[in-house]
Design an enzyme around this catalytic site. Sequence first.
Site, PDB file in Angstrom:
ATOM      1  CG  ASP A   8      -1.625   1.234   1.473  1.00 43.09           C
ATOM      2  OD1 ASP A   8      -2.247   1.709   0.437  1.00 43.09           O
ATOM      3  OD2 ASP A   8      -1.791   1.661   2.773  1.00 43.09           O
ATOM      4  CG  LEU A   9       1.585   5.521  -1.853  1.00 45.11           C
ATOM      5  CD1 LEU A   9       3.193   5.347  -2.380  1.00 45.11           C
ATOM      6  CD2 LEU A   9       1.145   6.392  -3.189  1.00 45.11           C
ATOM      7  CG  ASP A  10      -1.757   7.349  -0.029  1.00 47.81           C
ATOM      8  OD1 ASP A  10      -1.022   8.176  -0.199  1.00 47.81           O
ATOM      9  OD2 ASP A  10      -2.797   6.989  -0.593  1.00 47.81           O
ATOM     10  CB  THR A  16       0.630  10.479   1.427  1.00 51.66           C
ATOM     11  OG1 THR A  16       0.861   9.253   1.081  1.00 51.66           O
ATOM     12  CG2 THR A  16       1.344  11.451   0.777  1.00 51.66           C
ATOM     13  CE  LYS A  44      -4.893   6.010   8.995  1.00 46.17           C
ATOM     14  NZ  LYS A  44      -4.040   5.580   9.944  1.00 46.17           N
ATOM     15  CB  SER A 114      -1.992   2.746  -4.241  1.00 46.26           C
ATOM     16  OG  SER A 114      -2.693   4.001  -3.592  1.00 46.26           O
ATOM     17  CB  ALA A 115      -7.539   2.968  -2.950  1.00 38.87           C
ATOM     18  CE  LYS A 145      -5.456  -0.852  -0.953  1.00 38.64           C
ATOM     19  NZ  LYS A 145      -4.577  -0.057  -0.630  1.00 38.64           N
ATOM     20  CD  GLU A 169      -3.466  -1.800   2.786  1.00 39.41           C
ATOM     21  OE1 GLU A 169      -3.632  -0.819   3.782  1.00 39.41           O
ATOM     22  OE2 GLU A 169      -3.899  -1.537   1.824  1.00 39.41           O
ATOM     23  CG  ASP A 170      -1.941   2.538   6.302  1.00 40.75           C
ATOM     24  OD1 ASP A 170      -2.376   2.322   5.296  1.00 40.75           O
ATOM     25  OD2 ASP A 170      -2.177   3.802   6.561  1.00 40.75           O
TER      26      ASP A 170
HETATM   27  C1  G6P Z   1      -5.737   5.695  -0.276  1.00 41.39           C
HETATM   28  C2  G6P Z   1      -5.789   6.747   0.955  1.00 41.39           C
HETATM   29  C3  G6P Z   1      -7.186   7.010   0.925  1.00 41.39           C
HETATM   30  C4  G6P Z   1      -7.656   7.754  -0.066  1.00 41.39           C
HETATM   31  C5  G6P Z   1      -7.747   7.117  -1.455  1.00 41.39           C
HETATM   32  C6  G6P Z   1      -8.054   7.632  -2.779  1.00 41.39           C
HETATM   33  O1  G6P Z   1      -6.285   4.739  -0.203  1.00 41.39           O
HETATM   34  O2  G6P Z   1      -5.586   5.614   1.823  1.00 41.39           O
HETATM   35  O3  G6P Z   1      -7.056   7.919   2.336  1.00 41.39           O
HETATM   36  O4  G6P Z   1      -8.835   8.643  -0.132  1.00 41.39           O
HETATM   37  O5  G6P Z   1      -6.264   6.502  -1.572  1.00 41.39           O
HETATM   38  O6  G6P Z   1      -7.095   8.839  -2.884  1.00 41.39           O
HETATM   39  P1  G6P Z   1      -7.032   9.859  -4.068  1.00 41.39           P
HETATM   40  O7  G6P Z   1      -5.577  10.295  -4.139  1.00 41.39           O
HETATM   41  O8  G6P Z   1      -7.424   9.016  -5.305  1.00 41.39           O
HETATM   42  O9  G6P Z   1      -8.248  10.609  -3.733  1.00 41.39           O
HETATM   43 MG    MG Z   2      -2.855   3.050   3.480  1.00 34.35          MG
END
Ligand code: G6P
Ligand code: MG
Length: 221
Positions: A8-10, A16, A44, A114-115, A145, A169-170
Amino acid sequence: LPKLFIFDLDGVITDTAEFHFLAWQKLAEKIGVSIDREFNEQLKGISRMESLERIIALDPSLSLSDEEKESLATDKNEYYKQLIESIGSENTLPGIEELLKDIKASNVQIALGSASKNAQMVLDKLGLTTYFDYVVDAAKVAKGKPDPETFTTAADALGISYENCIGVEDAAAGVQAINGANMFSVGVGSEEYLANANYIVSDTLKLDFNQIIKEYTVWKK
Ligand code: G6P
Ligand code: MG
């Protein structure tokens, strides 16, 4: 050894997740709703639109048109983009680049799951793009997710069977997605939210390659 790590990224590779929270907080304020960090745990890993829906649902008296929702989601993304404008390699969380190097040195592949529609841009800003064999972002999946699709898409693209994959993942929704894909799940953060992970560490510095492999090997048997 496993054949693929899917990160996962964020909140895992970089902090972020905090910027997403701050941007949502500002957006929520704009529509007269207040959100705290505990509520944020359920945002998240959740897509932009679905996150907005969850915030709107906090005030049942709010009734917004699709157009208004689109415009609010765009506002949030503008806030978010301002916050990440000046991030660079110093924003990669401690221990992450070492882990990526250890994985590469063992000839195990690496993907991003990542989402976020901003995922590729964030990865580029961090200077980490070259570590990744494949990137799954919001554009590549129909179901976000906690559906496993984000993780299975990465494995399918690289032709790797799911039990040979490790997801990191977090978010509770992310751990659920990894488990649903029958992959080994590593949770980074508090047991309170990540109890379903196969292995949990409190922060990224504790993501040790050899330890993860040990836990994975026990799980696979
Ligand atoms: C990740 C983050 C979420 C965020 C989603 C969409 O999953 O954990 O907090 O809402 O991405 O990100 P975006 O940059 O497309 O708004
Ligand atoms: Mg995350």
